[in-house]
Enzyme design. Structure first.
Site, PDB file in Angstrom:
ATOM      1  N   TYR A  29       9.005   2.370   8.412  1.00 38.23           N
ATOM      2  CA  TYR A  29       7.659   2.543   8.974  1.00 38.23           C
ATOM      3  C   TYR A  29       7.437   1.596  10.146  1.00 38.23           C
ATOM      4  O   TYR A  29       7.846   0.438  10.109  1.00 38.23           O
ATOM      5  CB  TYR A  29       6.597   2.296   7.893  1.00 38.23           C
ATOM      6  N   TYR A  82       3.224  -9.357  15.930  1.00 43.00           N
ATOM      7  CA  TYR A  82       3.456  -8.279  14.955  1.00 43.00           C
ATOM      8  C   TYR A  82       4.027  -7.050  15.655  1.00 43.00           C
ATOM      9  O   TYR A  82       5.059  -6.509  15.249  1.00 43.00           O
ATOM     10  CB  TYR A  82       2.136  -7.937  14.246  1.00 43.00           C
ATOM     11  N   GLN A 121       0.839  -1.222   0.000  1.00 43.13           N
ATOM     12  CA  GLN A 121       0.000   0.000   0.000  1.00 43.13           C
ATOM     13  C   GLN A 121       0.870   1.265   0.000  1.00 43.13           C
ATOM     14  O   GLN A 121       0.757   2.110  -0.890  1.00 43.13           O
ATOM     15  CB  GLN A 121      -0.891   0.023   1.240  1.00 43.13           C
ATOM     16  N   VAL A 122       1.724   1.390   1.009  1.00 44.76           N
ATOM     17  CA  VAL A 122       2.535   2.604   1.140  1.00 44.76           C
ATOM     18  C   VAL A 122       3.614   2.650   0.066  1.00 44.76           C
ATOM     19  O   VAL A 122       3.827   3.675  -0.594  1.00 44.76           O
ATOM     20  CB  VAL A 122       3.173   2.680   2.554  1.00 44.76           C
ATOM     21  N   ALA A 137       7.179  -5.178   4.984  1.00 42.65           N
ATOM     22  CA  ALA A 137       7.015  -5.683   6.351  1.00 42.65           C
ATOM     23  C   ALA A 137       6.152  -6.928   6.314  1.00 42.65           C
ATOM     24  O   ALA A 137       5.496  -7.208   5.307  1.00 42.65           O
ATOM     25  CB  ALA A 137       6.345  -4.626   7.243  1.00 42.65           C
ATOM     26  N   THR A 147       4.441   1.113  13.716  1.00 39.99           N
ATOM     27  CA  THR A 147       3.000   1.037  13.965  1.00 39.99           C
ATOM     28  C   THR A 147       2.603   1.605  15.323  1.00 39.99           C
ATOM     29  O   THR A 147       3.400   1.572  16.280  1.00 39.99           O
ATOM     30  CB  THR A 147       2.563  -0.447  13.899  1.00 39.99           C
ATOM     31  N   ASP A 183      13.825 -11.549  -2.646  1.00 36.79           N
ATOM     32  CA  ASP A 183      13.067 -12.081  -1.507  1.00 36.79           C
ATOM     33  C   ASP A 183      13.702 -11.537  -0.228  1.00 36.79           C
ATOM     34  O   ASP A 183      14.854 -11.851   0.095  1.00 36.79           O
ATOM     35  CB  ASP A 183      13.109 -13.623  -1.530  1.00 36.79           C
ATOM     36  N   ASP A 223      16.053   5.545 -13.714  1.00 36.18           N
ATOM     37  CA  ASP A 223      17.345   4.915 -13.414  1.00 36.18           C
ATOM     38  C   ASP A 223      17.907   5.355 -12.059  1.00 36.18           C
ATOM     39  O   ASP A 223      18.976   4.919 -11.658  1.00 36.18           O
ATOM     40  CB  ASP A 223      18.349   5.163 -14.552  1.00 36.18           C
TER      41      ASP A 223
HETATM   42  N1  LIG Z   1      -1.430  -1.754   7.052  1.00 35.17           N
HETATM   43  C1  LIG Z   1      -1.609  -1.113   8.221  1.00 35.17           C
HETATM   44  O1  LIG Z   1      -2.746  -0.922   8.700  1.00 35.17           O
HETATM   45  C2  LIG Z   1      -0.416  -0.576   8.975  1.00 35.17           C
HETATM   46  C3  LIG Z   1      -0.647   0.031  10.236  1.00 35.17           C
HETATM   47  C4  LIG Z   1       0.448   0.528  10.927  1.00 35.17           C
HETATM   48  C5  LIG Z   1       1.729   0.445  10.397  1.00 35.17           C
HETATM   49  N2  LIG Z   1       1.916  -0.155   9.188  1.00 35.17           N
HETATM   50  C6  LIG Z   1       3.288  -0.255   8.670  1.00 35.17           C
HETATM   51  O2  LIG Z   1       3.376   0.508   7.478  1.00 35.17           O
HETATM   52  C7  LIG Z   1       4.302  -0.122   6.585  1.00 35.17           C
HETATM   53  C8  LIG Z   1       3.641  -0.319   5.229  1.00 35.17           C
HETATM   54  O3  LIG Z   1       2.470  -1.115   5.404  1.00 35.17           O
HETATM   55  P1  LIG Z   1       1.537  -1.516   4.171  1.00 35.17           P
HETATM   56  O4  LIG Z   1       0.149  -1.603   4.686  1.00 35.17           O
HETATM   57  O5  LIG Z   1       1.860  -0.675   3.006  1.00 35.17           O
HETATM   58  O6  LIG Z   1       2.071  -3.008   3.908  1.00 35.17           O
HETATM   59  P2  LIG Z   1       1.611  -4.036   2.787  1.00 35.17           P
HETATM   60  O7  LIG Z   1       0.608  -3.427   1.883  1.00 35.17           O
HETATM   61  O8  LIG Z   1       1.285  -5.317   3.481  1.00 35.17           O
HETATM   62  O9  LIG Z   1       2.950  -4.235   1.955  1.00 35.17           O
HETATM   63  C9  LIG Z   1       4.034  -4.936   2.470  1.00 35.17           C
HETATM   64  C10 LIG Z   1       5.034  -5.119   1.365  1.00 35.17           C
HETATM   65  O10 LIG Z   1       6.088  -5.963   1.852  1.00 35.17           O
HETATM   66  C11 LIG Z   1       6.398  -6.881   0.834  1.00 35.17           C
HETATM   67  N3  LIG Z   1       6.964  -8.114   1.355  1.00 35.17           N
HETATM   68  C12 LIG Z   1       6.539  -8.854   2.397  1.00 35.17           C
HETATM   69  N4  LIG Z   1       7.299  -9.952   2.514  1.00 35.17           N
HETATM   70  C13 LIG Z   1       8.218  -9.900   1.511  1.00 35.17           C
HETATM   71  C14 LIG Z   1       9.266 -10.726   1.093  1.00 35.17           C
HETATM   72  N5  LIG Z   1       9.558 -11.875   1.730  1.00 35.17           N
HETATM   73  N6  LIG Z   1      10.017 -10.352   0.039  1.00 35.17           N
HETATM   74  C15 LIG Z   1       9.738  -9.221  -0.628  1.00 35.17           C
HETATM   75  N7  LIG Z   1       8.750  -8.377  -0.287  1.00 35.17           N
HETATM   76  C16 LIG Z   1       7.997  -8.722   0.766  1.00 35.17           C
HETATM   77  C17 LIG Z   1       5.056  -7.189   0.182  1.00 35.17           C
HETATM   78  O11 LIG Z   1       5.288  -7.797  -1.051  1.00 35.17           O
HETATM   79  P3  LIG Z   1       4.079  -8.462  -1.896  1.00 35.17           P
HETATM   80  O12 LIG Z   1       3.312  -7.298  -2.465  1.00 35.17           O
HETATM   81  O13 LIG Z   1       4.774  -9.274  -2.914  1.00 35.17           O
HETATM   82  O14 LIG Z   1       3.278  -9.267  -0.926  1.00 35.17           O
HETATM   83  C18 LIG Z   1       4.457  -5.813   0.110  1.00 35.17           C
HETATM   84  O15 LIG Z   1       4.896  -5.141  -1.038  1.00 35.17           O
HETATM   85  C19 LIG Z   1       4.755  -1.406   7.265  1.00 35.17           C
HETATM   86  O16 LIG Z   1       5.952  -1.173   7.937  1.00 35.17           O
HETATM   87  C20 LIG Z   1       3.668  -1.672   8.291  1.00 35.17           C
HETATM   88  O17 LIG Z   1       4.150  -2.419   9.391  1.00 35.17           O
HETATM   89  C21 LIG Z   1       0.870  -0.651   8.453  1.00 35.17           C
END
Ligand SMILES: NC(=O)c1ccc[n+]([C@@H]2O[C@H](COP(=O)([O-])OP(=O)(O)OC[C@H]3O[C@@H](n4cnc5c(N)ncnc54)[C@H](OP(=O)(O)O)[C@@H]3O)[C@@H](O)[C@H]2O)c1
Length: 298
Positions: free
Chosen positions: A101, A127, A10-11, A62, A103, A38, A27
């Site tokens: 980032y 988490y 998302q972010v 994450a 939480t 990975d 580039d």
């Molecule tokens: N979502 C929330 O409500 C929330 C709330 C508070 C804080 N945060 C923090 O904000 C940040 C961004 O969150 P978000 O919601 O944008 O996260 P997200 O949408 O779940 O995206 C996580 C990203 O990490 C990648 N990833 C996970 N495992 C991987 C691996 N083994 N190898 C390569 N890539 C991998 C995922 O790849 P794929 O696309 O291939 O799966 C995805 O692109 C994180 O640090 C999260 O902890 C999120």
């Protein structure tokens, strides 16, 4: 060279789009997807860093599945703790800069006041504990890093509460939604916008980042349905019943208070007009409509 990890999330996705729109040349921007790098393979990550020598790393990757983390603690630990440690080592050794980032779940989450960065911490779930360990690992290794603690992230694209609600509204006429967890739904595009300002200023330290205002998941669901209906994305609004967290048991424990005091970041960036979560929702809904995402109905 700027490296964005998690550029499909998302972010990460929003930030990558905004950086491109702001004129960062292709580039100069590295956005490896999971298939190319990975992130659980920390040796490969180190090799990748040595090969590409980024001056800026944005870690939007994450392990974010809060409930699933309870049964996959090793994977959560790897991505949320050990990966940031590797990144921070690189940053310190190469005089580079890290934007990471975290939480609101790292806070104790009690009471009913907005929590500032120095509020008591008490991460409750796997988490939250691994995210806190990631913060500590970065802070112990380098000062050239900003950590943005955000909350309740959603976007027109991706797996999140808003899109889940719109799907459920299609399938059910009635929903029960938790109304005693309070926070501010925060759009990924707002996080990306503020992240760019943080990058421009190369801020360092820990900051809260959430939209203004507050609501419960119940309030958020009601707002989603009413905006979606007004925009013609929903033909019928489901009935929504508020329930306490106790009536909706989940594997991971979540704090009741997710309110974040963002005044430190607001001051550091000199932004007087901090947008309310309702305006973030209106933006995302309009984006959904523009994308002509399937009209949902009940
Ligand atoms: N979502 C929330 O409500 C929330 C709330 C508070 C804080 N945060 C923090 O904000 C940040 C961004 O969150 P978000 O919601 O944008 O996260 P997200 O949408 O779940 O995206 C996580 C990203 O990490 C990648 N990833 C996970 N495992 C991987 C691996 N083994 N190898 C390569 N890539 C991998 C995922 O790849 P794929 O696309 O291939 O799966 C995805 O692109 C994180 O640090 C999260 O902890 C999120």
């Amino acid at each position: 060279m700027i490296l964005v990890l998690g550029s499909n999330g998302q972010v990460g996705f929003e930030l990558t789009q905004q950086l491109k729109a702001a004129g960062i040349a292709h580039d100069r921007l590295l956005t490896p997807k999971r298939e190319q790098l990975d992130l659980t393979d920390l040796k490969k990550v180190s090799t990748y860093l040595q090969q590409h020598q980024p001056q800026v790393i944005i870690n939007a990757a994450a392990y974010t599945q809060v409930d699933k983390a309870e049964s996959e603690p090793a994977l959560a630990e790897l991505l949320n703790h050990q990966l940031p440690a590797v990144l921070a080592d690189y940053i310190q050794q190469h005089d580079a800069y890290l934007l990471h980032y975290s939480t609101d779940y790292v806070y104790a989450g009690q009471g009913d006041h907005a929590q500032a960065e120095d509020a008591p911490l008490n991460p409750q779930s796997v988490y939250a504990k691994t995210k806190r360990a990631g913060e500590k690992a970065i802070r112990a290794r380098t000062e050239h890093a900003a950590i943005l603690r955000t909350c309740w992230v959603y976007s027109a694209r991706g797996h999140n509460f808003m899109n889940t609600m719109l799907t459920l509204a299609q399938q059910r006429g009635a929903l029960r939604i938790v109304n005693d967890q309070i926070g501010a739904p925060t759009s990924a595009s707002f996080i990306a916008q503020i992240s760019r300002a943080v990058l421009d200023k190369k801020l360092t330290g820990i900051y809260n980042l959430a939209h203004g205002g507050e609501t419960s998941w119940y309030g958020f669901a009601q707002a989603i349905f009413s905006e979606a209906h007004a925009l013609g994305l929903l033909t019928k609004v489901p009935s929504v019943t508020p329930i306490p967290t106790a009536d909706y048991p989940t594997p991971a424990k979540r704090p009741l208070n997710s309110r974040l005091d963002c005044s430190a970041l607001q001051d550091a960036l000199g932004i007087a007009d901090w947008p309310h979560w309702r305006s973030g929702l209106t933006n995302e809904m309009n984006r959904l409509k523009q994308q002509d995402v399937k009209h949902v109905s009940v």
